[in-house]
Motif scaffolding. Structure first.
Motif, short mmCIF file in Angstrom:
data_model
loop_
_atom_site.label_atom_id
_atom_site.label_comp_id
_atom_site.label_asym_id
_atom_site.label_seq_id
_atom_site.Cartn_x
_atom_site.Cartn_y
_atom_site.Cartn_z
N THR A 1 0.84 -1.19 0.00
CA THR A 1 0.00 0.00 0.00
C THR A 1 0.88 1.24 0.00
OG1 THR A 1 -1.83 1.12 1.09
CG2 THR A 1 -0.19 0.09 2.52
N ASP A 2 0.33 2.31 -0.50
CA ASP A 2 1.01 3.60 -0.41
C ASP A 2 0.04 4.65 0.14
OD1 ASP A 2 -0.65 3.81 -2.59
OD2 ASP A 2 0.95 4.22 -4.02
N LYS A 3 -1.04 4.16 0.77
CA LYS A 3 -2.10 5.06 1.21
C LYS A 3 -2.36 4.98 2.70
CE LYS A 3 -4.40 5.04 -3.17
NZ LYS A 3 -4.74 4.10 -4.12
N LEU A 4 -1.32 4.91 3.51
CA LEU A 4 -1.51 4.86 4.96
C LEU A 4 -0.97 6.13 5.60
CD1 LEU A 4 -0.48 1.23 5.98
CD2 LEU A 4 -2.78 2.18 5.85
N SER A 5 -1.72 6.64 6.54
CA SER A 5 -1.23 7.78 7.32
C SER A 5 -0.15 7.29 8.29
CB SER A 5 -2.38 8.40 8.11
OG SER A 5 -2.82 7.48 9.11
N ASP A 6 0.64 8.21 8.79
CA ASP A 6 1.67 7.84 9.76
C ASP A 6 1.06 7.21 11.00
OD1 ASP A 6 3.71 8.68 8.10
OD2 ASP A 6 3.92 10.65 9.05
N SER A 7 -0.09 7.72 11.44
CA SER A 7 -0.73 7.15 12.63
C SER A 7 -1.23 5.73 12.36
CB SER A 7 -1.86 8.05 13.12
OG SER A 7 -2.86 8.18 12.13
N ALA A 8 -1.72 5.46 11.16
CA ALA A 8 -2.15 4.09 10.82
C ALA A 8 -0.95 3.15 10.78
CB ALA A 8 -2.87 4.08 9.48
N LYS A 9 0.17 3.61 10.25
CA LYS A 9 1.39 2.78 10.21
C LYS A 9 1.82 2.40 11.61
CE LYS A 9 2.99 5.30 6.20
NZ LYS A 9 3.93 6.32 5.73
N VAL A 10 1.82 3.38 12.51
CA VAL A 10 2.21 3.11 13.90
C VAL A 10 1.22 2.15 14.55
CG1 VAL A 10 2.47 4.17 16.18
CG2 VAL A 10 3.49 5.27 14.17
N ALA A 11 -0.08 2.35 14.33
CA ALA A 11 -1.10 1.49 14.93
C ALA A 11 -0.97 0.05 14.44
CB ALA A 11 -2.50 2.03 14.62
N ILE A 12 -0.73 -0.12 13.14
CA ILE A 12 -0.56 -1.47 12.58
C ILE A 12 0.69 -2.12 13.16
CG2 ILE A 12 -0.08 -2.79 10.48
CD1 ILE A 12 -1.76 -0.57 9.01
N ARG A 13 1.79 -1.38 13.14
CA ARG A 13 3.04 -1.92 13.68
C ARG A 13 2.87 -2.34 15.14
NH1 ARG A 13 6.94 2.42 14.79
NH2 ARG A 13 5.71 2.38 16.68
N ASP A 14 2.29 -1.46 15.94
CA ASP A 14 2.13 -1.76 17.36
C ASP A 14 1.20 -2.96 17.58
OD1 ASP A 14 3.87 0.29 17.89
OD2 ASP A 14 2.32 1.69 18.63
N SER A 15 0.13 -3.05 16.79
CA SER A 15 -0.79 -4.19 16.97
C SER A 15 -0.12 -5.51 16.58
CB SER A 15 -2.08 -3.98 16.17
OG SER A 15 -1.86 -4.14 14.79
N LEU A 16 0.73 -5.48 15.57
CA LEU A 16 1.44 -6.71 15.19
C LEU A 16 2.46 -7.11 16.25
CD1 LEU A 16 1.90 -6.04 11.37
CD2 LEU A 16 0.38 -7.73 12.45
N TYR A 17 3.16 -6.14 16.80
CA TYR A 17 4.09 -6.44 17.90
C TYR A 17 3.33 -6.98 19.11
CZ TYR A 17 8.22 -4.26 15.71
OH TYR A 17 9.28 -3.97 14.89
N GLN A 18 2.18 -6.39 19.42
CA GLN A 18 1.40 -6.85 20.58
C GLN A 18 0.98 -8.31 20.43
OE1 GLN A 18 -1.83 -4.05 20.98
NE2 GLN A 18 -0.81 -2.98 22.65
N ARG A 19 0.64 -8.71 19.21
CA ARG A 19 0.28 -10.11 18.98
C ARG A 19 1.42 -11.04 19.36
NH1 ARG A 19 -3.12 -11.05 13.52
NH2 ARG A 19 -4.46 -9.25 13.69
#
Length: 192
Positions: A137-155
């Motif tokens: 994707t090239d359509k993610l906001s910086d906050s969405a990138k951080v949220a995705i990254r953090d949720s994957l780490y939390q898993r």
């Protein structure tokens, strides 16, 4: 019907059939495959991305016929055993759609050998580092990138992805000009 000269040329270069561009991938099997695909496809339902097969690109954009690329991949597989890929940090690579959101792989001696063998046998080298894409994707906001990254780490329970995936299959895949949901891998080679 082909002429005798055409058959001689065709068998001499092992390049009969239509020329296309293929990729050679490594992929997990079974529960690990299902788990990773589930993560990728879940993200695709929530964000502008695609549901695609989890894989590590050995080398991409290799021109030739399916038979030729398959023969080279089979030879490469003879030099490659199943690899344990330790998934490390999650990174966003700006400006590279097909490497936009990736999990980097710890480059062990096995991956270094794979790189050298790929250059020699496939006659093309892959750009490093080895990685497993989780979104295109090239359509993610910086906050969405951080949220995705953090949720994957939390898993996974921390600041490191920390999962080891056993790559048990080498695949020859056709992806050119197709959306990721339609990519096909007509040849599969089991790795021991």
């Amino acid at each position: 019907m082909r002429s005798t000269a055409a058959l001689v040329v065709c068998s001499a270069v092992l390049a009969c059939g239509p020329q296309r561009v293929y990729s050679v991938w490594l992929a997990p099997s079974g529960a690990q495959y299902d788990s990773l695909r589930s993560v990728i496809c879940e993200l695709a339902t929530r964000y502008p991305s695609h549901c695609f097969m989890p894989h590590v690109t050995v080398v991409g954009d290799v021109p030739g016929t399916l038979e030729d690329i398959t023969q080279r991949a089979e030879k490469l597989a003879q030099h490659t055993s199943a690899l344990d890929a330790r998934l490390m940090s999650i990174q966003w690579i700006p400006g590279n759609y097909f490497r936009s959101f990736v999990v980097l792989i710890d480059e062990t001696a096995g991956f270094s050998k794979l790189f050298d063998d790929t250059c020699a046998i496939i006659r093309k080298c892959q750009t490093r580092p080895y990685h497993m894409s989780i979104m295109y994707t090239d359509k993610l906001s910086d906050s969405a990138k951080v949220a995705i990254r953090d949720s994957l780490y939390q898993r996974r329970g921390g600041k490191s992805f920390g999962t080891t995936v056993r790559l048990t299959r080498m695949l020859v895949c056709f992806t050119t000009g197709l959306p990721p949901e339609q990519w096909t891998c007509p040849k599969e080679i089991k790795l021991e």
